[in-house]
Structures are given as C-alpha cells and as structure tokens.
Design an enzyme around this catalytic site. Sequence first.
Site, PDB file in Angstrom:
ATOM      1  N   GLY A 239     -70.047  90.262  50.654  1.00  0.00           N
ATOM      2  CA  GLY A 239     -69.058  89.351  51.211  1.00  0.00           C
ATOM      3  C   GLY A 239     -68.950  87.983  50.576  1.00  0.00           C
ATOM      4  CD  GLU A 273     -73.960  97.220  52.002  1.00  0.00           C
ATOM      5  OE1 GLU A 273     -72.921  96.758  52.534  1.00  0.00           O
ATOM      6  OE2 GLU A 273     -74.530  98.228  52.429  1.00  0.00           O
ATOM      7  N   PRO A 274     -73.313  93.230  47.246  1.00  0.00           N
ATOM      8  CG  PRO A 274     -74.214  92.237  45.321  1.00  0.00           C
ATOM      9  CD  PRO A 274     -74.577  93.112  46.484  1.00  0.00           C
ATOM     10  N   GLY A 275     -70.007  92.882  45.959  1.00  0.00           N
ATOM     11  CA  GLY A 275     -68.984  93.552  45.158  1.00  0.00           C
ATOM     12  C   GLY A 275     -68.208  92.520  44.358  1.00  0.00           C
ATOM     13  CE1 TYR A 316     -56.296  92.872  52.107  1.00  0.00           C
ATOM     14  CE2 TYR A 316     -56.472  92.650  49.732  1.00  0.00           C
ATOM     15  CZ  TYR A 316     -56.719  93.362  50.889  1.00  0.00           C
ATOM     16  OH  TYR A 316     -57.402  94.541  50.812  1.00  0.00           O
ATOM     17  CB  CYS A 344     -37.665 100.089  44.428  1.00  0.00           C
ATOM     18  SG  CYS A 344     -37.136 100.529  42.787  1.00  0.00           S
ATOM     19  CD  GLU A 345     -42.097  98.851  49.012  1.00  0.00           C
ATOM     20  OE1 GLU A 345     -42.061  98.023  49.943  1.00  0.00           O
ATOM     21  OE2 GLU A 345     -42.474 100.017  49.133  1.00  0.00           O
ATOM     22  CE1 TYR A 373     -63.165  95.694  47.419  1.00  0.00           C
ATOM     23  CE2 TYR A 373     -63.526  93.379  46.884  1.00  0.00           C
ATOM     24  CZ  TYR A 373     -63.956  94.559  47.452  1.00  0.00           C
ATOM     25  OH  TYR A 373     -65.186  94.614  48.058  1.00  0.00           O
TER      26      TYR A 373
HETATM   27  N1  LLP Z   1     -70.383  96.368  52.047  1.00  0.00           N
HETATM   28  C1  LLP Z   1     -69.466  96.889  52.880  1.00  0.00           C
HETATM   29  C2  LLP Z   1     -69.905  97.749  53.972  1.00  0.00           C
HETATM   30  C3  LLP Z   1     -68.101  96.587  52.696  1.00  0.00           C
HETATM   31  O1  LLP Z   1     -67.205  97.094  53.520  1.00  0.00           O
HETATM   32  C4  LLP Z   1     -67.704  95.752  51.621  1.00  0.00           C
HETATM   33  C5  LLP Z   1     -66.295  95.428  51.393  1.00  0.00           C
HETATM   34  C6  LLP Z   1     -68.714  95.250  50.757  1.00  0.00           C
HETATM   35  C7  LLP Z   1     -70.040  95.575  51.014  1.00  0.00           C
HETATM   36  C8  LLP Z   1     -68.403  94.376  49.586  1.00  0.00           C
HETATM   37  O2  LLP Z   1     -67.837  93.162  49.932  1.00  0.00           O
HETATM   38  P1  LLP Z   1     -67.637  92.022  48.824  1.00  0.00           P
HETATM   39  O3  LLP Z   1     -68.988  91.565  48.366  1.00  0.00           O
HETATM   40  O4  LLP Z   1     -66.850  92.618  47.707  1.00  0.00           O
HETATM   41  O5  LLP Z   1     -66.877  90.966  49.524  1.00  0.00           O
HETATM   42  N2  LLP Z   1     -59.627  94.706  49.374  1.00  0.00           N
HETATM   43  C9  LLP Z   1     -60.068  93.414  49.869  1.00  0.00           C
HETATM   44  C10 LLP Z   1     -61.541  93.381  50.135  1.00  0.00           C
HETATM   45  C11 LLP Z   1     -62.006  94.466  51.070  1.00  0.00           C
HETATM   46  C12 LLP Z   1     -63.499  94.478  51.272  1.00  0.00           C
HETATM   47  C13 LLP Z   1     -63.943  95.693  51.978  1.00  0.00           C
HETATM   48  N3  LLP Z   1     -65.350  95.819  52.148  1.00  0.00           N
HETATM   49  C14 LLP Z   1     -59.617  92.353  48.891  1.00  0.00           C
HETATM   50  O6  LLP Z   1     -58.990  92.682  47.874  1.00  0.00           O
HETATM   51  O7  LLP Z   1     -59.809  91.153  49.124  1.00  0.00           O
END
Ligand code: LLP
Length: 417
Positions: A239, A273-275, A316, A344-345, A373
């Site tokens: 997050g 769980e960083p993404g 978003y 087309c939107e 994402y």
């Molecule tokens: N762990 C879980 C259980 C999650 O659901 C998520 C993201 C993460 C870890 C990773 O979160 P991060 O570190 O990337 O913030 N599509 C949206 C973001 C959706 C996130 C969903 N879950 C966007 O483009 O902003």
Amino acid sequence: MHDFQFLNGVLHCEETSLEKVAREVGTPFYCYGRRTLLSHYNVYAEAFREIPNIICYAVKANSNIGLLHELVKEGAGCDIVSGGELFRALKAGCDPKKIVYAGVGKSAEEIEYALKTGILMFNAESSQELFAIDTIAGRLGKRAGVALRVNPDVDPKTHPYISTGLKKNKFGISMATALEEYRLASRMDNVDVIGIHQHIGSQITQISPFVDAVDRLLAFVEKLREINIRIKYIDVGGGLGITYKDEAPPLPKELAREIVPTLKKQACTIIFEPGRVIVGNAGVMVTKVLYAKMNEGKTFYVVDAGMNDLVRPSLYQAHQEIQPLHQPSLGREKVEADIVGPICESGDFLAKDRVVPEFKQGELMAVMGAGAYGFSMSSNYNSRRRVAEVLVAGDRYHVIRERETWDDLIRGEKMVD
Ligand code: LLP
C-alpha cells in the site's frame, strides 16, 4: 527515484533512448528500467532488514514474468490473488514457500492448484472459504497453511476504489468476529493456522494509517495468544504510495522507523506485500500523437494508446505525468489540452485539461509512473491488441512481451455453422 532522464534532449531509460525503442518496437509500448526496479526492491528490503521478513511482491501491480523473474532472483516472494498469478509466479521461478495467496473469491480449482504447489499460506477472507480450504486439503491429503485476513477498519485516506481496510469494504474478516473464526480454523483437521494478514489500501501517502493498522493488528495477535493460538507470520500487506505529481509519501525507511520497533517484539516473520512502490516509477508508457484537433476552442491530442492500455486516469481520475520524448526547446508554446485515446468512449483519456508543451503530429510522448497497474490492467476493448513491454538494462533493451497480433485477438473464438 527513477532512471528516466533526458540525454542529448531525448528521454532515456537508463542509457537507452526511448525514441530508438519506439522506432524498433513501434508504439504504444511499456518500458521498465531494471536498475530502478531492483533498487526499489532493495531499498525496501534494506529498510526492514532488522526483522525476519519475506517481501512478497504484489504480482497484480505488474505481472510480466520477465519482471517477476528479476525480483525473484533478488530474493522476492510473491503475493498472488489468482491461479493465473500463481502460474506466473512459478514460471518466474518463485519459491512456493514464499508465496501468499489473498483474495475474497478463490475458486475450488485455484485452491487445489495452490495446495498441490505447496504455497506458504492462504490469506483467507471468510469462514466459508476456510471450510473450502479445509475440505479440499483433506481430499488431497495435504495440509493448508492459513492466515486470516482481518479488517482493521482504518481509513487509509486514499481513493475510495483502492481503500480496502474499512468496515464497509468487502475485504477480510471484521476484528469483532475474527477471534471466533480463528477458533474455528484452529479446530479444522487439515488447516495449520500460521498467520494473520491485513492490507488497508493502496497509494497511501501518510504513515499514520499504517501505524494504526499495525497497532490494531498486534493487539489482536495478543488476544490470539491469550486463547493459545500462536502464529508465525504477520502479513502487514502493501500500500505504500509513490509520487505521481506532488505527493510526498514516506520512504520505506521512514515507515520502518515507525513500525519496526513494535514488530520486532513479536518473534514472528513479517510479510510485506509491496506492489506499486516497487514497480510504479520504474515504468513509463510511450505513445504517439496521431492527430491534434480543436473542438470548441479546446485542444485534443489523439494518441495511439487508450484507456484499454492504461485505465488509471479514466477509472480513478489518476494523474499521470506527460513528457514529450524530445525535451521541449526553450520557448516552445504550452497549451491546455486533453490527451485522448482512440477508444469510442468519452472517458477515454490519459490526461484532462492538462498544460503540456505543444505537440506536433507524429511526436512521441511518455506517460510517466506507468509501471504499476498499467499493463496489468490493460484489456482488448475495441479489439485493440495489447501493447509490447520492454525491459531496459543499461544501453540494451529486451522485449519481455511481444505486441499482440490480430490472430491473438480471436484466439479460442469460433464461428458456429
Ligand atoms: N496486497 C493486497 C492484498 C492487495 O490487494 C494489494 C493491492 C497489494 C498487496 C499491493 O498494494 P500496493 O503496494 O501496490 O499499493 N488498481 C489500483 C490499485 C489497486 C490495488 C489493489 N490491491 C490503482 O491503479 O491505483
């Protein structure tokens, strides 16, 4: 921090000219810089070095196996949310014992696949799911490592679509009933209750929601101890936000300074769980201006990438910086414009009412901060082929996903006589 800069007036990823890649690969394409990717991972890992941990990269942020492989080689595990992501993680060489599996709707087929693979743990989100895991594990003669995803009811102060830890969200099990669910799980025949999980949201730019959520989680772990449930893994989710425009999210080490002292006392392995923070600013999407047009005094740049390629602005109202690939020479006019795609939107835009340098027809632009994402949320809407992805290492680049062909579009489709 990222490795995209102008060299001789042209935007480069590391030492590779994005214009050259565009010439050779065509547009649109996503480009990721390996140096940035790995340094983000290592900065994160370094920040939490003091505590036993597993960094499970959130595959959903960007699931290309070429990229996963780089992270896995660096020591990362994977946070997955589907059988498809499990397949990718394994293909990329991830150790199953570093895989955690979240998501509210795991199917029987997916649970079976994960059990056969021997993943570290399921982050279960409901009691019915616990029953399903127990039953399937029993049938297969396997044991299932399980954590319960609890919902700490903390406001992450982010966009409502990406906040997940509030009472009103579908995620997790409320703290009020979680103790009961733990009791239930601990009596199951084929389940080992080994952890606890939470994830409060995404693109979080303040420290306090993390601190509050961890405090609540640890208070709950204490309650578990009181009823003799001792867990080994505390998964605090992902997050952490990044800078898209002018946000100033905490650095991993600043977050660590706040939460490590309490986590340290737990004698548990901490899972992260960083993404986005790993991959977001390691990637850009490059697109070409097809046409410039005026409507009612408003300027539109129609580019060859649309909301199917990068949906964040439409979905978003997310801000993604726009950079011309050629540094605007001094005195180049600025205009307020919408950058729109061919879909087309009316909701098909990459930027709205944005002041940008005047673009010429055929000019290339980079949409910055598109590594997370971006491609992973892309689709074939309007029967558009999904774009190529490129990984740069120094002055070389590798195509890590070919642009789709027309034939890819109809793969598996049939006409009935
Ligand atoms: N762990 C879980 C259980 C999650 O659901 C998520 C993201 C993460 C870890 C990773 O979160 P991060 O570190 O990337 O913030 N599509 C949206 C973001 C959706 C996130 C969903 N879950 C966007 O483009 O902003």
